[in-house]
Write a protein that holds these residues in place. Structure first.
Motif, PDB file in Angstrom:
ATOM      1  N   ASN A 241     -18.725   9.371   4.814  1.00  0.00           N
ATOM      2  CA  ASN A 241     -19.118   8.282   5.287  1.00  0.00           C
ATOM      3  C   ASN A 241     -19.889   7.042   4.296  1.00  0.00           C
ATOM      4  O   ASN A 241     -18.623   6.056   3.778  1.00  0.00           O
ATOM      5  N   HIS A 242     -20.552   7.724   4.337  1.00  0.00           N
ATOM      6  CA  HIS A 242     -21.590   6.712   3.212  1.00  0.00           C
ATOM      7  C   HIS A 242     -21.467   6.046   1.938  1.00  0.00           C
ATOM      8  O   HIS A 242     -21.369   5.497   1.457  1.00  0.00           O
ATOM      9  N   GLN A 243     -20.242   7.201   1.396  1.00  0.00           N
ATOM     10  CA  GLN A 243     -20.291   7.635  -0.005  1.00  0.00           C
ATOM     11  C   GLN A 243     -18.457   6.227   0.187  1.00  0.00           C
ATOM     12  O   GLN A 243     -18.528   5.122  -1.369  1.00  0.00           O
ATOM     13  N   ILE A 244     -17.489   6.115   0.725  1.00  0.00           N
ATOM     14  CA  ILE A 244     -17.051   5.764   0.716  1.00  0.00           C
ATOM     15  C   ILE A 244     -17.493   4.491   1.223  1.00  0.00           C
ATOM     16  O   ILE A 244     -16.403   3.459   0.789  1.00  0.00           O
ATOM     17  N   LYS A 245     -17.908   3.980   2.040  1.00  0.00           N
ATOM     18  CA  LYS A 245     -18.263   3.105   2.687  1.00  0.00           C
ATOM     19  C   LYS A 245     -19.350   2.265   1.434  1.00  0.00           C
ATOM     20  O   LYS A 245     -18.912   0.486   0.909  1.00  0.00           O
ATOM     21  N   ARG A 246     -19.630   2.359   0.368  1.00  0.00           N
ATOM     22  CA  ARG A 246     -20.342   2.134  -1.175  1.00  0.00           C
ATOM     23  C   ARG A 246     -19.274   1.753  -2.119  1.00  0.00           C
ATOM     24  O   ARG A 246     -19.272   0.392  -2.814  1.00  0.00           O
ATOM     25  N   VAL A 247     -18.719   3.050  -2.111  1.00  0.00           N
ATOM     26  CA  VAL A 247     -17.706   2.244  -2.592  1.00  0.00           C
ATOM     27  C   VAL A 247     -16.395   1.010  -2.421  1.00  0.00           C
ATOM     28  O   VAL A 247     -16.670   0.386  -3.432  1.00  0.00           O
TER      29      VAL A 247
END
Length: 279
Positions: A182-188
């Motif tokens: 989740n956190h990596q997806i949202k940062r992208v």
């Protein structure tokens, strides 16, 4: 009384005295060596909490562990730091399940995937064990609170910073820790939304580092070789910018590349200070 009787009587008294002496001696030994004395009492705790990181030896999570243990010591809490040695969602989930089965008083963890983490967190909370998400939220779960950044907005700010620093002219490669967390997806997503209206900003490639400095360096080297037009990198996990910087430093002139990343790890700060001195 015969001499034999006197001898037997005397032996009996001596045997009795010796027996009593041994009883007193061993009784003293038991009391002084097997029962805990006041100074050696085990520490007592008000609560038993577990902190489950994404991976144990990750430098970012070691910082989180340090802060959590400092707070735990201050408030009389027993804190365990347990989790997968390397980032692995299945091992992460098993650690949470085992912690709940041991009936701890609270669990702190990430909400890495809505599909897998939300139902597990809900089951844990329904057993009466509060859960707090750290770094990555599971907003649809019954977690008590979330401690961390707004990852979408952080990515958005990264995009705006890149636009300002490059004057809206950059060919960008993104290296993300994971395509599925989740956190990596949202940062992208936040980054992409920030730059999508800029005609001079082009996202050339997106690669996955699997939250590994070595993988980040390998993917950065691959991008440099395959896309010579790339002049900017965006790394979304704590170790990505470090891996990227190592490649840029080794194979290219540093001032030819713009790098933006996450988290204040000592090595990341060292690169920032070095870059400032070069400017």
């Amino acid at each position: 009384m015969s001499k034999l009787s006197i001898t037997a009587y005397t032996f009996g008294i001596l045997f009795f005295l010796v027996s009593v002496s041994f009883a007193i001696f061993y009784g003293y030994q038991v009391v002084t060596h097997h029962l805990p004395i006041e100074e050696k009492k085990a520490a007592t705790y008000h609560y038993h909490f577990v902190l489950v990181p994404e991976e144990l030896d990750n430098e970012y999570w070691r910082l989180v562990e340090k802060g959590a243990k400092a707070a735990a010591k201050e408030y009389g809490v027993m804190l365990e730091y347990v989790g997968p040695k390397q980032a692995n969602i299945e091992d992460h989930l098993k650690t949470i399940e085992m912690s709940a089965a041991s009936k701890v008083d609270g669990i702190m963890t990430q909400g890495l995937s809505d599909e897998q983490f939300t139902p597990l967190i809900n089951r844990v909370v329904e057993k009466g064990i509060p859960v707090i998400t750290v770094d990555t939220d599971a907003s649809n779960s019954k977690r008590m609170a979330y401690i961390g950044t707004d990852n979408y907005y952080s990515g958005y700010l990264a995009g705006k910073a890149l636009i300002a620093d490059t004057k809206g002219q950059a060919n960008v490669a993104i290296i993300t820790g994971s395509f599925y967390k989740n956190h990596q997806i949202k940062r992208v997503q936040g980054f992409q939304d920030a730059v999508k209206t800029e005609k001079g900003i082009h996202i050339i490639d997106i690669q996955e580092s699997e939250i590994s400095r070595v993988q980040a360096a390998e993917k950065a080297f691959q991008i440099v070789q395959e896309h010579p037009e790339v002049n900017a990198f965006y790394g979304t996990s704590a170790l990505d910018a470090i891996g990227i910087a190592q490649v840029v430093e080794k194979y290219k002139k540093q001032n030819q590349f713009y790098i933006i990343g996450f988290d204040t790890l000592p090595e990341t700060l060292k690169y920032l200070i070095k870059q400032q001195r070069m400017c």
